[in-house]
Write an enzyme that holds these catalytic residues in place. Sequence first.
Site, short mmCIF file in Angstrom:
data_model
loop_
_atom_site.label_atom_id
_atom_site.label_comp_id
_atom_site.label_asym_id
_atom_site.label_seq_id
_atom_site.Cartn_x
_atom_site.Cartn_y
_atom_site.Cartn_z
N ARG A 105 -11.43 15.66 7.26
CA ARG A 105 -12.19 16.07 6.06
C ARG A 105 -13.62 16.46 6.45
NH1 ARG A 105 -10.81 10.64 3.19
NH2 ARG A 105 -8.54 10.79 3.23
N ASN A 110 0.88 -1.17 0.00
CA ASN A 110 0.00 0.00 0.00
C ASN A 110 0.92 1.23 0.00
OD1 ASN A 110 -1.81 2.03 0.52
ND2 ASN A 110 -2.77 1.02 2.28
N ARG A 127 -2.46 -2.13 -3.55
CA ARG A 127 -3.66 -1.31 -3.38
C ARG A 127 -3.55 -0.13 -4.35
NH1 ARG A 127 -5.00 3.25 0.87
NH2 ARG A 127 -7.19 3.51 0.38
N GLU A 159 -8.24 -5.01 5.14
CA GLU A 159 -8.07 -4.70 3.72
C GLU A 159 -6.90 -5.48 3.12
OE1 GLU A 159 -8.58 -0.48 5.07
OE2 GLU A 159 -9.18 -0.18 3.01
N HIS A 185 -12.53 3.02 -0.26
CA HIS A 185 -12.58 2.00 0.80
C HIS A 185 -13.26 0.72 0.30
CE1 HIS A 185 -12.61 5.36 4.11
NE2 HIS A 185 -11.37 4.91 3.92
N VAL A 208 -12.46 3.71 14.49
CA VAL A 208 -13.52 4.24 15.35
C VAL A 208 -14.66 3.22 15.47
CG1 VAL A 208 -15.23 6.08 15.61
CG2 VAL A 208 -12.95 6.63 14.75
P1 AMP Z 1 -8.13 3.81 11.00
O1 AMP Z 1 -8.06 4.92 9.99
O2 AMP Z 1 -9.13 2.75 10.67
O3 AMP Z 1 -6.78 3.26 11.38
O4 AMP Z 1 -8.69 4.49 12.35
C1 AMP Z 1 -7.93 5.43 13.06
C2 AMP Z 1 -8.79 6.15 14.06
O5 AMP Z 1 -9.45 5.19 14.93
C3 AMP Z 1 -8.01 7.04 15.00
O6 AMP Z 1 -7.87 8.32 14.47
C4 AMP Z 1 -8.86 7.06 16.24
O7 AMP Z 1 -9.70 8.20 16.20
C5 AMP Z 1 -9.75 5.83 16.14
N1 AMP Z 1 -9.56 4.92 17.27
C6 AMP Z 1 -8.64 3.95 17.42
N2 AMP Z 1 -8.81 3.33 18.62
C7 AMP Z 1 -9.85 3.92 19.24
C8 AMP Z 1 -10.51 3.74 20.50
N3 AMP Z 1 -10.12 2.81 21.35
N4 AMP Z 1 -11.56 4.55 20.78
C9 AMP Z 1 -11.95 5.49 19.92
N5 AMP Z 1 -11.39 5.70 18.72
C10 AMP Z 1 -10.34 4.93 18.37
#
Ligand code: AMP
Length: 403
Positions: free
Chosen positions: A246, A12, A96, A389, A185, A336
Site C-alpha cells: 500500500r 480472524n 476480530r 493480537e 491495528h 518488520v
Molecule cells: P506481519 O504482517 O506482522 O506478519 O509482518 C510480515 C512482514 O514482516 C513480512 O512481509 C516481512 O517483510 C517482515 N519480516 C518478517 N521477518 C523478518 C526479518 N527477519 N527481517 C525483516 N523483515 C521481516
Amino acid sequence: MTSHASRVLVLNSGSSSVKYQLLDMTDGTRLALGLVERIGEETSRLSHTPLASGGAKREHEGPIADHEAALKAVATELAADGLGLDSPELAAIGHRVVHGGLKFTVPTVIDDAVLAEIERLVPVAPLHNPANITGIRTAQALRPDLPQVAVFDTAFHTTMPECAARYAIDVATADAHRIRRYGFHGTSHAYVSRQTAALLGKDPAETNVIVLHLGNGASASAVAGGRCMDTSMGLTPLEGLVMGTRSGDIDPAVTFHLKRVAGMSADEIDVLLNKKSGLLGLCGDNDMREIRRRIEEGDERAQLAFDIYIHRLKKYIGAYTAVLGHVDAVVFTAGVGENAAPVREAAVAGLEELGLAVDAGLNAVRSDAPRLISPEYARVAVAVVPTDEELEIAQQTYALVNA
Ligand code: AMP
C-alpha cells in the site's frame, strides 16, 4: 457459566482465510492454532498445530467450499486433540472485527442488533467486514449457546480527538458518508503500548508512547496515558506509512490524475494503491528480508524503496512527538518492527535532538521478549515489543464474558 470454562477460541476471518487460536485464559497458554487458506478454491489448505499435546503440525490440502466448511474442518482438528468446540470448557469465541465505526468503542457481545450494526458498516470496510460477518454467523451456527464477542480493530482509536479524527473536508459531506479517520491495528496498538509501560516499569496511565506497528500492513499511533491521540491509518488502512503493497499517504489529486490522464477506473486505482504500491510498487518486493538482501548486493531500486519507507517513518515519529509533547518510548512491533534491526536503526538515526538513539549491540540481539534497544543516556526509550493480537482479543473476550 461453569467455573472451569476457561478457554477462548479467537477467530480472524478474512475473505478467503480463517486464522484461529485456542487459548486457556487461566494463564494465557495457547492450546492450538492454525490457518485455513484459499477458501472457495480447489487448492484450499488447512494447517493446524496442536500445541497442548506438543504434536506435529498437520496439513491438509483439498477443496474447502466456504467459511462454514472451513470452521467445521477446524472443529474436526480441534476435536481430534480433545479440544472440540462442543467442550464445556469453551467459554466464548472472540472475533476480530476490522471496522466498528464510532459506535463500538469496547469489545461487545454479539447479538442481532450488533451484527446489524457491523453490517451497516460494510460500505466503509467493504474488504473486511463481510468476511468478519460470515465468520461470526458460521460460529454462531456451530455453537448458538456460546457468547460470541466482537473485538474491533478501530475501538482503541475512538479516543482520538476530533482534530485528529476529522479530515478537513466539507462537514456535511463527511458526515453523510461517515468519512473520518478511524484507524486500524487497534488491538495491537493497545497491547503493545500497555506492554511498553510494563517494560519501563511505569503506570500505563502515565506513559506516552509512539507505537510503530510495521508488518505487511503498517501503522503508527501516538498514545498518551493509554489513550490513542492520533494514528496513521484513516478511513481505510491505506493512509499513512509506506507498507508492503500500500502507498500510504499520497496527494488525493493523484487519484483524479490517474482517472483523467491515465484513464483508470476507480477500481483499478484502488487495486494500484492497495495491492501494487508501497515497497512492492517501488522495487518489486514487499518482503523486507528480500529488500535488505538486495541492498546488501548493491541494488539501487531496493535502496530507494527502503529510503522512502524510512523517510515516511521518521516523519511520523517527528509528528507524533509533537502531538504528544512528551514521549517516554518509541516502540517497534510486528514482522518488520520486531525483526528488522536495520529498519529500527535507520528510523531513529539522526533524531538525537528528539532524545532518540539506538544502541547497535542491543539492536542486533534477536529475541522474542520485550526489550529496550536505546542506550542508557537516551532521554526517550526505544523498545521492541512483540505484538500478540490474538492474546489481546482472547483477554478482552474473556474479561467481558466473566464481567
Ligand atoms: P506481519 O504482517 O506482522 O506478519 O509482518 C510480515 C512482514 O514482516 C513480512 O512481509 C516481512 O517483510 C517482515 N519480516 C518478517 N521477518 C523478518 C526479518 N527477519 N527481517 C525483516 N523483515 C521481516
